[in-house]
Design a protein around this motif. Structure first.
Motif, PDB file in Angstrom:
ATOM      1  N   ASP A 129     -16.968   3.097  -2.533  1.00  0.00           N
ATOM      2  CA  ASP A 129     -15.768   2.514  -1.920  1.00  0.00           C
ATOM      3  C   ASP A 129     -14.536   3.366  -2.199  1.00  0.00           C
ATOM      4  N   ARG A 130     -13.801   3.705  -1.106  1.00  0.00           N
ATOM      5  CA  ARG A 130     -12.668   4.639  -1.238  1.00  0.00           C
ATOM      6  C   ARG A 130     -11.545   4.082  -2.106  1.00  0.00           C
ATOM      7  N   TRP A 131     -11.232   2.802  -1.932  1.00  0.00           N
ATOM      8  CA  TRP A 131     -10.115   2.217  -2.691  1.00  0.00           C
ATOM      9  C   TRP A 131     -10.461   2.124  -4.176  1.00  0.00           C
ATOM     10  N   SER A 138     -11.061  -1.850   1.474  1.00  0.00           N
ATOM     11  CA  SER A 138     -11.282  -2.982   0.556  1.00  0.00           C
ATOM     12  C   SER A 138      -9.979  -3.515  -0.037  1.00  0.00           C
ATOM     13  N   TRP A 139      -8.904  -2.694  -0.091  1.00  0.00           N
ATOM     14  CA  TRP A 139      -7.648  -3.214  -0.654  1.00  0.00           C
ATOM     15  C   TRP A 139      -7.077  -4.333   0.211  1.00  0.00           C
ATOM     16  N   GLU A 193      -7.877  -7.865  -0.958  1.00  0.00           N
ATOM     17  CA  GLU A 193      -7.428  -8.280  -2.297  1.00  0.00           C
ATOM     18  C   GLU A 193      -6.456  -9.444  -2.258  1.00  0.00           C
ATOM     19  N   TRP A 204      -3.569  -4.170 -11.392  1.00  0.00           N
ATOM     20  CA  TRP A 204      -2.190  -4.670 -11.376  1.00  0.00           C
ATOM     21  C   TRP A 204      -1.643  -4.662 -12.799  1.00  0.00           C
ATOM     22  N   ASP A 221      -1.493   8.662   0.767  1.00  0.00           N
ATOM     23  CA  ASP A 221      -1.476   9.302  -0.558  1.00  0.00           C
ATOM     24  C   ASP A 221      -1.136  10.784  -0.479  1.00  0.00           C
ATOM     25  N   ALA A 236       1.937   1.896  -3.408  1.00  0.00           N
ATOM     26  CA  ALA A 236       0.829   2.470  -4.189  1.00  0.00           C
ATOM     27  C   ALA A 236       0.783   3.977  -3.987  1.00  0.00           C
ATOM     28  N   ALA A 237       1.005   4.417  -2.762  1.00  0.00           N
ATOM     29  CA  ALA A 237       1.011   5.853  -2.480  1.00  0.00           C
ATOM     30  C   ALA A 237       2.192   6.527  -3.170  1.00  0.00           C
ATOM     31  N   LYS A 266       1.691   7.265  -6.857  1.00  0.00           N
ATOM     32  CA  LYS A 266       0.886   8.475  -7.125  1.00  0.00           C
ATOM     33  C   LYS A 266       1.738   9.726  -7.105  1.00  0.00           C
ATOM     34  N   HIS A 269       4.348  -2.166  -5.978  1.00  0.00           N
ATOM     35  CA  HIS A 269       3.073  -2.308  -5.287  1.00  0.00           C
ATOM     36  C   HIS A 269       2.536  -3.726  -5.518  1.00  0.00           C
ATOM     37  N   ALA A 270       2.503  -4.129  -6.790  1.00  0.00           N
ATOM     38  CA  ALA A 270       1.972  -5.455  -7.136  1.00  0.00           C
ATOM     39  C   ALA A 270       2.889  -6.557  -6.615  1.00  0.00           C
ATOM     40  N   ASP A 324      -4.771  10.403 -12.692  1.00  0.00           N
ATOM     41  CA  ASP A 324      -3.730  11.218 -12.065  1.00  0.00           C
ATOM     42  C   ASP A 324      -3.003  12.072 -13.107  1.00  0.00           C
ATOM     43  N   VAL A 347       0.999  -8.936 -12.161  1.00  0.00           N
ATOM     44  CA  VAL A 347       2.242  -8.904 -11.383  1.00  0.00           C
ATOM     45  C   VAL A 347       2.015  -9.266  -9.909  1.00  0.00           C
ATOM     46  N   GLU A 348       0.796  -9.239  -9.422  1.00  0.00           N
ATOM     47  CA  GLU A 348       0.583  -9.683  -8.039  1.00  0.00           C
ATOM     48  C   GLU A 348       0.619 -11.207  -7.944  1.00  0.00           C
ATOM     49  N   ARG A 400     -10.212   5.405  -5.658  1.00  0.00           N
ATOM     50  CA  ARG A 400      -8.802   5.781  -5.853  1.00  0.00           C
ATOM     51  C   ARG A 400      -8.267   5.149  -7.137  1.00  0.00           C
ATOM     52  N   GLU A 437      -4.723   1.571   8.817  1.00  0.00           N
ATOM     53  CA  GLU A 437      -5.663   2.693   8.895  1.00  0.00           C
ATOM     54  C   GLU A 437      -4.990   3.983   8.448  1.00  0.00           C
ATOM     55  N   ASP A 459      -4.254   3.989   4.704  1.00  0.00           N
ATOM     56  CA  ASP A 459      -5.462   4.157   3.908  1.00  0.00           C
ATOM     57  C   ASP A 459      -5.917   5.610   3.884  1.00  0.00           C
ATOM     58  N   ARG A 460      -5.747   6.262   5.030  1.00  0.00           N
ATOM     59  CA  ARG A 460      -6.286   7.628   5.110  1.00  0.00           C
ATOM     60  C   ARG A 460      -5.302   8.693   4.662  1.00  0.00           C
ATOM     61  N   ARG A 491       0.838  -1.214   0.000  1.00  0.00           N
ATOM     62  CA  ARG A 491       0.000   0.000   0.000  1.00  0.00           C
ATOM     63  C   ARG A 491       0.870   1.261   0.000  1.00  0.00           C
ATOM     64  N   GLN A 539       2.390  -7.237  -3.022  1.00  0.00           N
ATOM     65  CA  GLN A 539       1.131  -7.982  -2.911  1.00  0.00           C
ATOM     66  C   GLN A 539       1.382  -9.457  -3.231  1.00  0.00           C
TER      67      GLN A 539
END
Lengths: 308, 502
Positions: B280-282, A297-298, A301, B318, A123, A60-61, A64, A79-80, B290, B331-332, B285, A116, A119-120, A57, A83
């Motif tokens: 949903d926030r994610w 929700s991430w 995943e 991904w 980014d 991911a930030a 951006k 990021h991937a 961007d 890639v995940e 996003r 938490e 997520d908030r 995560r 994961q």
């Protein structure tokens, strides 16, 4: 570790991909986990998997906020890849009978706080804040934990999976330190002013309040597992050694902060640091689960299934 | 050894040799016919007219521009069933044009041009087709469409997949999608129309996104009967609506083409649309662009975001590692398995080359000259290639208004030029290199200030970042640019003159 050409690195990343299907998760060797190891290993793997996942995560930030397209693409891959590490570690847990069908391990409260926060607020952080913290987490936690795991566990499938994971992590660290040096190019004075302003940001203070206890919590978990904490400290000192190998790297004020913080972490005699942070760990432990909002929700995943 | 290739068959020269029977080719023929020029040949590679709208018949295919503006001003249709018509209705409109203006007589079907060459001695363009026929014309019009050949992505393992592969621009209507595990690669203009339709019937639908597009609300509605009656009985009312739509779209240039406070406003509108449809926030996003609005094509949809949130649908962001026998590896580390992969990956854009070899004066190759980015004079002529006209040539693309508005300016320019060639008895009308260079210097300096050149990657740009596609201005400015045929910018060669005097 020489400074890296990021364009070449991106190509290398693209050309060295692997997937969970490349590993035979049903191959013999699972029986080599001893009954004594099993419960501790379960807790250890859950923490490790969550660290990979929150690391994902963070990348991911960073994607951006990346200063150029190459770095943006690299962070998107990282990021991937983080994961993927979490997925592979879950697949190991499943192989070792530590997960029911469809079960997701519970993150500890410190990790829950970090999730938490990420997520908030992640980014909104400048890329270089996470760009310095993430290599520290990777070198210290990932590095030490993975090494310990391989020293302790004989299952060949675990070794095969971590060979692949460590290949990725080596690239993550290479890029991480290169980016830290890139920030050192900026005029130190301007960076210091900017950094001071950023430190005043309450969102960052919250981040620090979740990052510091996470390190101490992990130290406690490692000790619990029987790993000498000195091994964690050795890994953390590597951060100081590699990150400070060049003038550019040393001029990065974020490097200096994380480095000095690292020195506190590895010295238990620094009571003025450890007493309050250990207290925070204890406080986090007693936060009731219900007090946390629903996981983002991430978080859902991740999967141990090689195919979907 | 017996030669199986059919012998080249020479057809008598036309006044205008038009390549492609889509909107541009047919529209040019209509305009020429209206000016009394009827010696026209239209070469069409397929067995039907319609170009883009014949090929793009995927589920949900529709136009992003209101139909009252996405139609010819000289052939308005009062019967559009919706504000934004579907692909089938647009194709019906094209068929109507063919019948109404009696264009079928000009069209040679199944003639896929493979080579176009200028014969300096005869002053003729010679088009050779893949089946061995040769057609010639005093002038030639490239109306093959800027987006006519499906573009396949450069993903490793593309040929390894054992399931069904469908490209959005060549839909297989015989393949039953019901209950299937379907992947859609791409989230551009075609994808956001396909996804809501596939989500209705797929067992599992997975959408693979590289870059999220800016998506605006789509003010789509069924045309009420009274409206159709009004347009039929008082065509001037439809012209007024068309004019209003034109001006409304012109004003959008201020947000789309240049970075202005209106760009910020449009971005806020896009984010509002997303927030309203995606709780949903994610996921929000993942779907938030961007890059600056306008840098890539702006899309309109009311049902794409809701479709992504259906229980059988999933968005994957991904990076794709490769395509395997059974699906797509990301890639995940997971292999996502499918029965069918839909490639909504757009088209091969000829912004750095030509769709087939084009040879000009002295054997010069346009493909070679355009390798580093296509350039033309006013998007329509290229120096060294006399009597050759491009529809949607270099730097003629609109980002904010109807393509057909731009097309009409081009068609009228072509008709004016062909009339001039005929009335002045010219063998060749060739734009001067200096005029072409001046035009491009000006265009490129104006493009540098646009959102398209603000740093994102898009099909508007070549691999080197050269913008050979878009016109940096209002449609009104483009129309003004195309309003006059300035003969001082051309070299003129009379019919009787020897070719070496040129």
């Amino acid at each position: 570790m020489a400074k890296i050409d990021l364009d070449n690195m991106l190509e290398k990343i693209k050309n060295t991909q692997w997937s969970l299907s490349d590993v035979d998760w049903d191959a013999p060797g699972a029986e080599l986990i001893t009954p004594e190891q099993w419960p501790k290993l379960k807790a250890f793997m859950a923490d490790l998997m969550w660290i990979e996942h929150v690391g994902a995560r963070a990348f991911a930030a960073m994607a951006k906020k990346a200063p150029d397209d190459t770095l943006r693409q690299i962070y998107t891959y990282f990021h991937a890849e983080e994961q993927r590490h979490a997925n592979a570690e879950m697949a190991l847990m499943k192989r070792w009978g530590m997960l029911e069908d469809g079960e997701l391990p519970e993150p500890n409260n410190n990790l829950r706080l970090v999730i938490e926060w990420l997520d908030r607020f992640a980014d909104d952080q400048p890329v270089y804040v996470l760009g310095t913290v993430v290599p520290m987490l990777e070198i210290a936690l990932d590095g030490a934990l993975c090494k310990f795991l391989l020293d302790t566990v004989d299952d060949p499938v675990c070794h095969q999976a971590f060979e692949l994971i460590n290949g990725d992590e080596a690239r993550h660290l290479g890029v991480g330190f290169t980016v830290m040096e890139m920030q050192g190019h900026g005029k130190t004075y301007i960076e210091l002013i900017r950094m001071t302003a950023q430190l005043m940001d309450p969102r960052l203070i919250l981040g620090i309040a979740s990052y510091f206890p996470l390190l101490n919590k992990m130290r406690d978990n490692i000790v619990e597992m029987g790993l000498p904490e000195e091994k964690l400290y050795e890994a953390m000192r590597k951060f100081e050694k590699i990150g400070g190998r060049t003038g550019d790297g040393r001029r990065n004020p974020w490097f200096q902060i994380i480095k000095h913080h690292g020195r506190f972490v590895v010295d238990r005699k620094k009571r003025f640091y450890h007493a309050p942070i250990d207290a925070l760990v204890k406080v986090a432990d007693v936060i009731p689960r219900k007090a946390f909002p629903a996981v983002p929700s991430w978080v859902k995943e991740i999967t141990y299934h090689p195919t979907a | 050894m017996k030669n199986n290739q059919p012998l080249a068959q020479q057809q008598p020269p036309a006044d205008a040799l038009i390549i492609g029977a889509g909107f541009a080719g047919l529209g040019t023929a209509i305009r020429l016919q209206q000016q009394g020029i009827r010696n026209i040949t239209i070469l069409e590679r397929s067995d039907d007219v319609g170009g883009t709208w014949r090929d793009n018949q995927y589920p949900g295919a529709a136009c992003d521009i209101p139909s009252n503006l996405y139609s010819f001003s000289f052939a308005q249709n009062p019967n559009w069933s919706r504000s934004f018509s579907g692909s089938r209705e647009i194709l019906e409109y094209i068929h109507h044009l063919v019948n109404h203006f009696n264009l079928r007589q000009y069209i040679r079907f199944h003639q896929n041009v493979s080579n176009l060459a200028w014969d300096q001695d005869k002053g003729l363009w010679q088009a050779t087709t893949t089946n061995g026929h040769v057609f010639s014309g005093r002038t030639a019009v490239m109306a093959q469409g800027p987006l006519s050949n499906p573009g396949w992505p450069g993903i490793a393992g593309l040929d390894e997949f054992k399931g069904k592969k469908i490209h959005s621009a060549a839909w297989d209507h015989d393949y039953d999608l019901k209950g299937k595990r379907i992947a859609v690669i791409g989230t551009g203009a075609s994808a956001i129309q396909i996804v809501p339709e596939l989500a209705k019937c797929a067992g599992k639908l997975t959408v693979f996104q590289r870059t999220p597009p800016w998506i605006m609300p789509r003010p789509d509605f069924t045309t009420p009967d009274w409206n159709k009656t009004l347009f039929r009985k008082a065509p001037v009312s439809q012209t007024a609506v068309r004019k209003a739509l034109y001006l409304a779209h012109e004003s959008m240039a201020l947000a789309v083409i240049w970075n202005s406070p209106l760009t910020r406003f449009a971005e806020r509108l896009g984010r509002w649309h997303l927030r309203k449809q995606v709780p949903d926030r994610w996921l929000r996003r993942q779907l938030t662009p961007d890059y600056r609005l306008g840098c890539k094509r702006i899309l309109v949809s009311n049902d794409y975001y809701p479709a992504l949130q259906k229980p059988n649908t999933k968005l994957i962001t991904w990076p794709i590692d490769r395509i395997s026998q059974h699906g797509i590896r990301t890639v995940e580390g997971i292999e996502h398995q499918f029965d069918c992969i839909v490639f909504a990956t757009g088209f091969e854009v000829s912004n750095a080359g030509t769709p087939f070899p084009i040879t000009g004066i002295g054997g010069r190759s346009l493909n070679e000259e355009w390798k580093r980015g296509a350039q033309a004079y006013k998007s329509i002529n290229v120096s060294g290639y006399p009597n050759l006209f491009f529809t949607f040539g270099p730097n003629s693309g609109p980002g904010h208004n109807s393509a057909l508005v731009y097309m009409e300016s081009q068609m009228d320019y072509i008709v004016r030029s062909i009339r001039t060639i005929k009335s002045l008895k010219l063998k060749a009308l060739d734009v001067r290199q200096s005029a072409q260079d001046d035009h491009n210097r000006s265009i490129q300096s104006r493009l540098a200030k646009t959102n398209w050149n603000s740093g994102c990657q898009s099909w508007y740009l070549t691999e080197d970042g050269f913008n050979a596609t878009m016109y940096p201005g209002f449609a009104t400015q483009y129309a003004k640019q195309m309003a006059d045929l300035e003969l001082k910018d051309y070299r003129l060669l009379a019919e009787e003159a020897a070719s070496e005097t040129f």
